[in-house]
Scaffold this motif. Structure first.
Motif, short mmCIF file in Angstrom:
data_model
loop_
_atom_site.label_atom_id
_atom_site.label_comp_id
_atom_site.label_asym_id
_atom_site.label_seq_id
_atom_site.Cartn_x
_atom_site.Cartn_y
_atom_site.Cartn_z
N GLU A 110 0.85 -1.19 0.00
CA GLU A 110 0.00 0.00 0.00
C GLU A 110 0.88 1.24 0.00
O GLU A 110 1.84 1.34 0.77
CB GLU A 110 -0.92 0.01 1.22
N LEU A 111 0.58 2.15 -0.90
CA LEU A 111 1.26 3.45 -0.95
C LEU A 111 0.41 4.43 -0.16
O LEU A 111 -0.78 4.56 -0.43
CB LEU A 111 1.42 3.91 -2.40
N PRO A 112 0.96 5.11 0.82
CA PRO A 112 0.14 5.99 1.67
C PRO A 112 -0.50 7.12 0.86
O PRO A 112 0.07 7.58 -0.13
CB PRO A 112 1.13 6.54 2.69
N PRO A 113 -1.69 7.56 1.30
CA PRO A 113 -2.31 8.72 0.65
C PRO A 113 -1.35 9.91 0.72
O PRO A 113 -0.57 10.05 1.66
CB PRO A 113 -3.56 9.00 1.48
N LEU A 114 -1.43 10.77 -0.28
CA LEU A 114 -0.53 11.92 -0.34
C LEU A 114 -0.90 13.00 0.67
O LEU A 114 -0.04 13.73 1.15
CB LEU A 114 -0.55 12.53 -1.75
N GLY A 115 -2.18 13.12 0.99
CA GLY A 115 -2.65 14.21 1.84
C GLY A 115 -2.76 15.49 1.02
O GLY A 115 -2.06 15.66 0.02
N HIS A 116 -3.67 16.35 1.42
CA HIS A 116 -3.87 17.60 0.70
C HIS A 116 -2.71 18.57 0.97
O HIS A 116 -2.10 18.53 2.03
CB HIS A 116 -5.18 18.27 1.11
N ASP A 117 -2.44 19.41 0.01
CA ASP A 117 -1.43 20.47 0.13
C ASP A 117 -2.14 21.79 -0.15
O ASP A 117 -2.10 22.30 -1.26
CB ASP A 117 -0.29 20.23 -0.86
N PHE A 118 -2.86 22.28 0.89
CA PHE A 118 -3.67 23.49 0.71
C PHE A 118 -2.81 24.75 0.75
O PHE A 118 -1.92 24.88 1.59
CB PHE A 118 -4.75 23.59 1.80
N VAL A 119 -3.11 25.66 -0.16
CA VAL A 119 -2.50 26.99 -0.17
C VAL A 119 -3.62 28.02 -0.20
O VAL A 119 -4.70 27.78 -0.74
CB VAL A 119 -1.54 27.20 -1.37
N GLU A 120 -3.35 29.16 0.41
CA GLU A 120 -4.36 30.23 0.45
C GLU A 120 -4.53 30.81 -0.95
O GLU A 120 -3.57 31.14 -1.63
CB GLU A 120 -3.92 31.33 1.42
N THR A 121 -5.81 30.93 -1.37
CA THR A 121 -6.10 31.46 -2.70
C THR A 121 -7.01 32.68 -2.68
O THR A 121 -7.24 33.29 -3.72
CB THR A 121 -6.74 30.37 -3.59
N GLY A 122 -7.54 33.03 -1.52
CA GLY A 122 -8.40 34.20 -1.42
C GLY A 122 -8.68 34.53 0.02
O GLY A 122 -8.60 33.67 0.90
N ARG A 123 -8.98 35.80 0.27
CA ARG A 123 -9.21 36.23 1.65
C ARG A 123 -10.11 37.46 1.67
O ARG A 123 -9.96 38.36 0.86
CB ARG A 123 -7.88 36.54 2.32
N GLN A 124 -11.03 37.48 2.62
CA GLN A 124 -11.83 38.67 2.92
C GLN A 124 -11.67 38.91 4.40
O GLN A 124 -12.07 38.08 5.22
CB GLN A 124 -13.31 38.43 2.58
N GLU A 125 -11.03 40.02 4.75
CA GLU A 125 -10.79 40.33 6.16
C GLU A 125 -12.12 40.65 6.86
O GLU A 125 -13.00 41.26 6.26
CB GLU A 125 -9.84 41.52 6.30
N PRO A 126 -12.27 40.22 8.11
CA PRO A 126 -13.50 40.53 8.85
C PRO A 126 -13.55 42.01 9.24
O PRO A 126 -12.52 42.68 9.31
CB PRO A 126 -13.39 39.64 10.09
N THR A 127 -14.74 42.48 9.46
CA THR A 127 -14.96 43.83 9.97
C THR A 127 -15.78 43.71 11.26
O THR A 127 -16.15 42.61 11.65
CB THR A 127 -15.74 44.68 8.95
N GLU A 128 -16.09 44.83 11.88
CA GLU A 128 -16.95 44.79 13.05
C GLU A 128 -18.38 44.40 12.66
O GLU A 128 -19.11 43.83 13.45
CB GLU A 128 -16.95 46.14 13.77
N ALA A 129 -18.77 44.70 11.41
CA ALA A 129 -20.13 44.44 10.96
C ALA A 129 -20.33 42.99 10.50
O ALA A 129 -21.42 42.43 10.65
CB ALA A 129 -20.49 45.38 9.82
N GLU A 130 -19.30 42.38 9.91
CA GLU A 130 -19.47 41.01 9.41
C GLU A 130 -18.15 40.25 9.42
O GLU A 130 -17.07 40.83 9.41
CB GLU A 130 -20.05 41.02 8.00
N GLY A 131 -18.30 38.93 9.45
CA GLY A 131 -17.13 38.06 9.46
C GLY A 131 -16.45 38.03 8.11
O GLY A 131 -16.98 38.52 7.11
N GLY A 132 -15.29 37.44 8.08
CA GLY A 132 -14.54 37.30 6.84
C GLY A 132 -14.34 35.83 6.51
O GLY A 132 -14.98 34.96 7.09
#
Length: 92
Positions: free
Chosen positions: A31-53
């Protein structure tokens, strides 16, 4: 010789087989072990006091996407209220 029967992917294990050079029967599988995900950030919306990000991530291997939510920023009034409640609890 060796032959990969199934390539390993992010979530799924792969299988490597060894066959007999004389008769062709499969002698051993590994059995060859699963590779596992390699997540990288691709987008972001910063939170404010009015709403989450949010922060978006994409796996560089398989393209799977996920989103992490960020809570709204704490207002100064919220912080004062929390401190007041903690202070009152400490006095009891």
């Amino acid at each position: 010789g060796e032959c990969v029967l199934r390539e390993a992917t992010c979530p799924v294990a792969g299988v490597l087989a060894r066959t007999c050079a004389v008769c062709g029967d499969v002698q051993l599988t590994t059995e060859l072990p699963p590779l596992g995900h390699d997540f990288v950030e691709t987008g972001r919306q910063e939170p404010t006091e009015a709403e989450g990000g949010w922060v978006d991530y994409t796996c560089t291997r398989c393209g799977e996407e996920k989103r992490e939510t960020l809570p709204p920023l704490e207002t100064e009034t919220d912080a004062l209220t929390d401190r007041r409640k903690n202070h009152e609890k400490a006095l009891l």
